[in-house]
Design an enzyme around this catalytic site. Structure first.
Site, mmCIF file in Angstrom:
data_model
loop_
_atom_site.group_PDB
_atom_site.id
_atom_site.type_symbol
_atom_site.label_atom_id
_atom_site.label_comp_id
_atom_site.label_asym_id
_atom_site.label_seq_id
_atom_site.Cartn_x
_atom_site.Cartn_y
_atom_site.Cartn_z
ATOM 1 C CG HIS A 79 -1.605 -1.285 1.510
ATOM 2 N ND1 HIS A 79 -1.084 -2.314 2.453
ATOM 3 C CD2 HIS A 79 -2.700 -1.822 0.981
ATOM 4 C CE1 HIS A 79 -1.816 -3.351 2.193
ATOM 5 N NE2 HIS A 79 -2.884 -3.062 1.345
ATOM 6 C CG HIS A 129 -6.907 2.384 2.456
ATOM 7 N ND1 HIS A 129 -5.619 2.316 1.875
ATOM 8 C CD2 HIS A 129 -7.331 1.186 2.404
ATOM 9 C CE1 HIS A 129 -5.600 0.935 1.188
ATOM 10 N NE2 HIS A 129 -6.637 0.450 1.636
ATOM 11 C CD GLU A 131 -3.389 3.444 -2.858
ATOM 12 O OE1 GLU A 131 -3.982 2.306 -2.810
ATOM 13 O OE2 GLU A 131 -3.396 4.220 -3.838
ATOM 14 C CB THR A 170 -4.199 2.718 -6.894
ATOM 15 O OG1 THR A 170 -4.083 2.115 -5.622
ATOM 16 C CG2 THR A 170 -2.817 3.610 -7.204
ATOM 17 C CB CYS A 200 -4.120 0.644 -10.433
ATOM 18 S SG CYS A 200 -5.136 -0.807 -9.618
ATOM 19 C CB SER A 228 -9.537 -5.843 0.370
ATOM 20 O OG SER A 228 -9.646 -5.910 -1.014
ATOM 21 C CG ASN A 230 -9.094 -4.306 -4.684
ATOM 22 O OD1 ASN A 230 -9.576 -5.256 -5.278
ATOM 23 N ND2 ASN A 230 -8.083 -4.557 -3.861
HETATM 24 S S1 SF4 Z 1 -4.462 -2.934 -6.843
HETATM 25 FE FE1 SF4 Z 1 -3.570 -1.875 -8.278
HETATM 26 S S2 SF4 Z 1 -2.395 -0.348 -7.191
HETATM 27 FE FE2 SF4 Z 1 -3.340 -1.926 -5.838
HETATM 28 S S3 SF4 Z 1 -1.152 -3.457 -5.664
HETATM 29 FE FE3 SF4 Z 1 -2.878 -4.182 -7.312
HETATM 30 S S4 SF4 Z 1 -1.997 -3.167 -9.232
HETATM 31 FE FE4 SF4 Z 1 -0.886 -2.081 -7.510
#
Ligand code: SF4
Length: 316
Positions: A79, A129, A131, A170, A200, A228, A230
């Site tokens: 992160h 977070h 990141e 990201t 990303c 998490s 994402n």
């Molecule tokens: S989700 Fe995107 S920014 Fe995060 S580790 Fe994976 S590729 Fe890298």
């Protein structure tokens, strides 16, 4: 007993991204190179299964650098970390390896470049977070203004509204972030930023696959961890794309079978830090209960790969 038929839509891409794959390899190679224990500051990636597996191989997970003995190597998570962390490791003469995803490092560089050009930074991200903490920590405290939602933009009090730039976390929702960027541009027309945002490829592709399958799914299960970012965004994207039941599950044991009663189709995907073995486990649990037909929903091909840092490519 005859099993009911069920169509299982399997999103692709799903699961591990190149940054997660690299971060896990970094810990494994570091343990091979230097022996156990190798310390890791923060969960290397947000997944309990992955963390437990690495712990069994000799990784010790800590939250802060001062919990690591100075004579053992330490790895910083995918992160990213504030600048002060490698500085503190250097001051203690520690061996450290930075597993920050190169796509997060790219955002760190962007933020520093804008700041050097005299622009005040706005970060679009989730407060607390790692990141966001890491990216904001590339600049002195108080230099980066954080916004989470389009509504937050109205409350920003920049030094100079004409001298601003923005970066993003990201792993955000592509659609929500577009709204925040639009609000920033409406209030601060001179604001400078990346062409679209810094979300990303892996986050974007996983969200696109969920959007494509959602209209055909009675339920969507996202394999991933509650911390998490994402993975949580995939749950939201599924719900917003029209699926009435969109849920996060860490493993097959978390599936609420009663809530799925009567469904005919389910979509399965996984956040970027969830290993394929957990997705197989979930698919297996459906096969035990239903007569499953798998339909792959492929919206992109991924072939991104990141090398591990040079220090781990050299003989011990
Ligand atoms: S989700 Fe995107 S920014 Fe995060 S580790 Fe994976 S590729 Fe890298």
């Amino acid at each position: 007993m005859t099993k009911s038929p069920l169509t299982l839509h399997l999103a692709a891409p799903r699961g591990f991204c190149a940054g997660v794959d690299r971060a896990i390899k970094i810990v494994e190679i570091a343990i091979e190179k230097w022996g156990a224990p190798v310390y890791v500051r923060h969960e290397i990636v947000h997944n309990k299964y992955v963390v437990d597996g690495l712990r069994a191989k000799g990784a010790v997970f800590v939250e802060e650098l001062d919990e690591c003995p100075p004579d053992r190597p330490v790895i910083f998570s995918a992160h990213g970390v504030p600048k002060s962390v490698p500085q503190a490791a250097e001051a203690r003469e520690m061996v450290y390896v930075d597993a920050t995803c190169p796509l997060v490092s790219k955002v760190h560089i962007e933020a520093a470049r804008h700041s050097e050009a005299g622009l005040q930074m706005v970060m679009i991200g989730h407060e607390g977070h790692p990141e966001t903490v890491g990216t904001m920590g590339q600049l002195p405290e108080g230099e980066v203004l954080l916004v989470e939602t389009a509504d937050d933009v109205a409350h920003l009090t920049p030094r100079d509204p004409d001298r601003l730039a923005f970066v993003t976390q990201t792993t955000l929702s592509v659609d929500d972030t577009a709204d925040v960027v639009a609000a920033l541009k409406a209030r601060f027309p001179a604001i400078v930023g990346p062409h679209k945002e810094d979300i990303c490829y892996a986050t974007t592709n996983r969200q696109e696959a969920v959007k494509a399958m959602a209209p055909d799914c009675d339920a969507i299960l996202v394999v991933g961890a509650p911390n998490s970012s994402n993975s949580k965004r995939l749950v939201e994207v599924g719900a917003r794309a029209g699926c009435k039941y969109s849920q996060l599950v860490q493993r097959a044991d978390d599936i609420d079978w009663r809530a799925l009663d009567g469904i005919r189709s389910v979509g399965i995907t996984a956040g970027a830090s969830a290993p394929e073995i957990l997705i197989d486990e979930v698919i297996g649990a459906f096969r035990d209960r239903y007569d499953v037909t798998v339909n792959k929903v492929v919206t992109a091909e991924e072939n991104v790969e990141f090398k591990v840092p040079r220090v781990l490519r050299m003989p011990a």
